[in-house]
Design a protein around this motif. Structure first.
Motif, short mmCIF file in Angstrom:
data_model
loop_
_atom_site.label_atom_id
_atom_site.label_comp_id
_atom_site.label_asym_id
_atom_site.label_seq_id
_atom_site.Cartn_x
_atom_site.Cartn_y
_atom_site.Cartn_z
N GLU A 94 17.13 38.85 36.09
CA GLU A 94 17.09 37.66 37.09
C GLU A 94 17.72 36.33 36.05
O GLU A 94 17.02 35.89 35.25
CB GLU A 94 15.76 37.41 37.45
CG GLU A 94 15.84 36.27 38.75
CD GLU A 94 14.61 35.94 39.23
OE1 GLU A 94 14.27 36.32 40.54
OE2 GLU A 94 13.65 35.38 38.49
N VAL A 95 18.94 35.84 36.60
CA VAL A 95 19.64 34.85 36.04
C VAL A 95 19.59 33.77 37.03
O VAL A 95 19.78 33.72 38.29
CB VAL A 95 21.09 35.03 35.85
CG1 VAL A 95 21.85 34.17 35.26
CG2 VAL A 95 21.28 36.53 35.21
N TYR B 90 19.15 31.74 42.34
CA TYR B 90 19.08 33.00 41.32
C TYR B 90 19.67 34.25 41.89
O TYR B 90 19.90 34.26 43.02
CB TYR B 90 17.41 33.07 41.24
CG TYR B 90 16.71 32.30 40.29
CD1 TYR B 90 16.24 32.59 39.00
CD2 TYR B 90 16.29 31.11 40.87
CE1 TYR B 90 15.61 31.68 38.25
CE2 TYR B 90 15.51 30.12 39.96
CZ TYR B 90 15.16 30.59 38.80
OH TYR B 90 14.49 29.55 38.00
N VAL B 91 20.11 35.06 40.84
CA VAL B 91 20.57 36.13 41.24
C VAL B 91 20.09 37.27 40.18
O VAL B 91 19.76 37.10 39.14
CB VAL B 91 22.22 36.34 41.24
CG1 VAL B 91 22.85 35.28 42.27
CG2 VAL B 91 22.53 36.10 39.77
N THR B 92 20.16 38.73 40.96
CA THR B 92 19.44 39.69 40.05
C THR B 92 20.84 40.50 39.35
O THR B 92 21.42 40.91 40.26
CB THR B 92 18.64 40.47 40.57
OG1 THR B 92 17.53 40.04 41.12
CG2 THR B 92 18.47 42.03 39.93
N PHE C 198 16.86 31.70 46.21
CA PHE C 198 16.44 30.44 45.92
C PHE C 198 14.98 30.57 45.40
O PHE C 198 14.14 31.01 46.15
CB PHE C 198 16.68 29.18 46.92
CG PHE C 198 18.10 29.12 47.46
CD1 PHE C 198 18.94 28.28 46.55
CD2 PHE C 198 18.55 29.51 48.77
CE1 PHE C 198 20.28 28.07 46.97
CE2 PHE C 198 19.82 29.29 48.92
CZ PHE C 198 20.81 28.53 48.21
N LYS C 199 14.91 29.71 44.27
CA LYS C 199 13.54 29.66 43.79
C LYS C 199 13.19 28.13 43.28
O LYS C 199 14.18 27.53 42.59
CB LYS C 199 12.95 30.56 42.45
CG LYS C 199 13.01 32.03 43.08
CD LYS C 199 12.70 32.86 41.97
CE LYS C 199 12.36 34.66 42.33
NZ LYS C 199 12.22 35.13 41.24
N GLU C 200 11.78 27.65 43.60
CA GLU C 200 11.66 26.35 43.22
C GLU C 200 11.19 26.16 41.51
O GLU C 200 10.26 27.17 41.29
CB GLU C 200 10.52 25.79 43.94
CG GLU C 200 10.31 24.22 43.89
CD GLU C 200 9.36 23.68 44.73
OE1 GLU C 200 8.42 23.17 44.37
OE2 GLU C 200 9.57 23.89 46.13
N GLY D 240 28.89 38.93 38.10
CA GLY D 240 29.23 40.35 38.69
C GLY D 240 28.72 40.60 40.21
O GLY D 240 28.37 41.77 40.40
N VAL D 241 28.22 39.73 40.85
CA VAL D 241 27.67 39.69 42.15
C VAL D 241 28.47 38.72 43.03
O VAL D 241 29.32 38.19 42.66
CB VAL D 241 26.18 39.57 42.04
CG1 VAL D 241 25.27 40.25 41.30
CG2 VAL D 241 25.97 38.02 41.60
#
Length: 692
Positions: free
Chosen positions: A70-71, A116-118, A106-108, A98-99
């Protein structure tokens, strides 16, 4: 499906003492490599000889594990415009991972929403990852490194071949001009190049070319061969583990054999014979069933039994030459008196900045006498210390020690007995070097222990006096070992060693005897004490003592080594008491407030006439009672007495304001607390304790 992978580094002969730590390092580095690369395996088997370091990895996965990560990206307010469209920042971020923007969530975080992306990483085939092991080989470190040919690359010895084999397929990589392949080398004289058909065949195929690659099996074979010879000849062979390890790392195809030397050499002290055989020739010496040294030895050849009689004769010839030298020196040394050798020490430099070995002995004579009195030696023991300190380095200028430096002290004892010195003096000459390692044997006699401490304390003080102080890992004169030796000996003898008061007395005595030889022992006196305290900490670390307890006892005002060790034992014994936390908090409150006083010794007068409440009087009377009895009590009894003051301390602080406007009353109260603080500091700086 799992695989086997073989990595072998072929080298010119490695020094024996480097082989074992090197293969352990390679095993760890390969293990870390596979962990970092997300490749699982079952076991890593190691192989090592003087010419090779190898690992066989079994149960190796056929590919890396897939990875999801998770980035975190930009804040939502940056990732989207006011109309809800993705910004260039958001699109650039997802493209880099690469996505697509469809994968965004979204995360707080701390009140702000972020993108955020995986990120998913598909694992590679193991064959594609293994070539990167090249860096593992290249990054290995060794005590000494060398270059060869025109290369700038450094290694323990030149790399001559490498094997990199996944099952039966070569995994190619190269270092300098050496290309990894499936071809290994056999024994340097008996063997030949050998093609390893499969990784799992490595050990058996090397055995076919006279290499026993498994160090454990090779060591056991050597031990079995020695036992077979010993049983056949009815010898007792003490197989020293360190010597066995060294011999094991000198051979690839071991063959043990027995040798002999002339019985006339048995008149030489057996320590000389053993040193010649064990330390110089790597021979295992023999005794009969009664424990007497025999004119025989066992050695190990790196080869087979062919022409073994020539090897035996060659080894006997080399040993005889060394023993002939030893016999010559032994007889020649006895032609001169001990006083003759002591006189020669005037021209032997201890260190060019410090002075001669003779001058060092003059200082040690003074220190040893004072120390002997301090620890309560008898008149007879003090006489032994006096004589031993006058001559204890004499053997350094004998021919035998010149030829066999490792026998210093040992030959001093032998020659002292031949020179009609008392056994106590002779033993002390040998024991003053003890301990020779961090966990080495300690002096068994009081005379030897005093001489050992005096010699070590002079070493430390002298080098500090000329600013040759160890820094970091740099300790060329082994002063840390000397200091730890002092700690261990005082503990073993149960002697008090109050460093600060002893330093002052030593220096006064040295001046009185004109034995300072222009060295300024004052300038780093406190540094010397702290240096030895650091070795007290090391002693505790070897005992797995609690860190905060160690810090407490070494940061107190007491510079007595034995008291520090005993204080730690006391705190350790009481740390789990139900009232320990409350008692320590009460005592540390005294320490914190007394710090504000900053008073000299002459200011510490308490005037009861200035007391304004009963709590001052009660605490004063109790502290006076503790102080008067302190010298007659053990540290444990003193600590318990201090703990019992807790109710009086708590009542005192409830009823008494320390920092009042009236200067006389304020100073009186600070004096009162400082006196108590000094009693507490005799246990240690209890503020360092962690109590919960």
């Amino acid at each position: 499906m799992t695989h086997s992978y073989l990595l072998e580094i072929g080298l010119e002969e490695i020094p024996a003492h480097v082989v074992t730590p090197s293969i352990e390092q390679l095993q760890k580095r390969v293990t870390d490599f596979f962990d970092d690369e997300r490749i699982t395996f079952e076991t890593i088997k190691t192989f090592s000889t003087p010419r090779r370091l190898a690992v066989l990895v079994n149960g190796l996965a056929d590919r890396q594990a897939d990875e999801e990560e998770e980035v975190k990206g930009p804040a939502k307010k940056i990732a989207m415009d006011k109309d809800g469209n993705w910004s260039k920042a958001a699109m650039g971020f997802t493209r880099g991972q690469g996505v697509t923007t469809d994968d965004i969530t979204f995360k707080e975080l701390k009140g702000t929403e972020y993108v955020y992306v995986t990120k998913k990483t598909i694992g590679q085939d193991v064959a594609d990852v293994l070539p990167k092991l090249k860096t593992v080989v290249e990054k290995m470190t060794f005590p000494t490194m060398m270059k060869w040919a025109n290369y700038s690359f450094k290694y323990i010895r030149p790399i001559r071949w490498m094997v990199s084999l996944l099952d039966d397929q070569v995994v190619p990589f190269s270092i300098l001009d050496v290309q990894a392949s499936n071809v290994s080398q056999g024994h340097r004289f008996l063997g030949k190049p050998v093609t390893i058909a499969k990784a799992q065949n490595y050990e058996d195929q090397l055995k076919s070319v006279f290499v026993i690659a498994d160090a454990t099996k090779r060591k056991q074979l050597i031990k079995d061969q020695i036992d077979e010879i010993a049983n056949e000849k009815s010898w007792n062979i003490e197989v020293d583990p360190d010597l066995l390890e060294e011999v094991n790392n000198l051979v690839e195809w071991p063959t043990a054999f027995a040798g002999h030397f002339d019985e006339k050499y048995l008149e030489i002290p057996e320590e000389v014979l053993i040193t010649s055989m064990r330390d110089h020739q790597r021979f295992f010496y023999a005794r009969n069933k009664s424990g007497q040294l025999l004119p025989n030895f066992i050695s190990v050849r790196n080869g087979n039994k062919n022409y073994l009689e020539n090897v035996v004769r060659g080894n006997e010839k080399v040993l005889t030459a060394r023993l002939e030298d030893a016999a010559f020196f032994y007889h020649e040394d006895q032609k001169h008196s001990i006083d003759y050798y002591v006189e020669k020490l005037k021209k032997v430099s201890f260190h060019d900045k410090i002075g001669s070995m003779y001058e060092k002995m003059q200082r040690v004579q003074v220190i040893a006498q004072e120390l002997g009195k301090n620890v309560g030696l008898t008149d007879q023991e003090l006489a032994g210390v006096k004589r031993a300190s006058e001559i204890y380095k004499f053997d350094l200028v004998t021919g035998m020690v010149g030829e066999f430096p490792e026998l210093q002290g040992v030959m001093g004892e032998k020659y002292a007995l031949l020179g009609n010195e008392t056994p106590a003096v002779a033993t002390a000459i040998r024991e003053h070097y003890m301990p020779v390692s961090a966990d080495g044997a300690l002096p068994a006699t009081k005379v030897g222990a005093v001489l050992a401490i005096a010699d070590k304390f002079d070493d430390i003080g002298s080098f500090f006096a000329v600013d040759l102080i160890p820094t970091g890992s740099n300790d060329p004169y082994a002063l840390r070992r000397q200091a730890l030796g002092i700690v261990r000996i005082t503990r073993d003898q149960n002697w008090h060693f109050p460093m600060q008061s002893l330093q002052k007395q030593f220096l006064q005595d040295l001046r009185n005897h004109k034995a300072t030889f222009d060295l300024d022992f004052d300038q780093h006196a406190s540094d010397v004490r702290e240096f030895i305290k650091d070795r007290v900490r090391q002693w505790f670390s070897n005992k797995n003592a609690r860190y905060d307890i160690v810090e407490a006892v070494t940061k107190g005002t007491n510079s007595d080594i034995l008291n520090m060790l005993d204080a730690a034992k006391v705190l350790e014994a009481h740390k789990n008491d139900a009232d320990f936390k409350g008692n320590i908090e009460a005592l540390t409150r005294v320490l914190r407030i007394s710090e504000k006083a900053n008073l000299s010794n002459r200011d510490l007068v308490v005037d009861p006439a200035l007391f304004e409440n009963d709590s001052e009087r009660h605490l004063f009377d109790a502290v006076e009672g503790v102080r008067k009895e302190a010298k007659n009590r053990t540290l444990n009894e003193n600590f318990q007495a201090l703990q019992k003051l807790r109710p009086l301390i708590e009542t005192y602080f409830d009823q008494t304001m320390i920092m009042v406007d009236d200067e006389k009353i304020r100073k009186n109260r600070l004096n009162q607390l400082t006196i108590l603080a000094r009693l507490i500091f005799s246990i240690g700086n209890l503020k360092e304790l962690i109590v919960k």
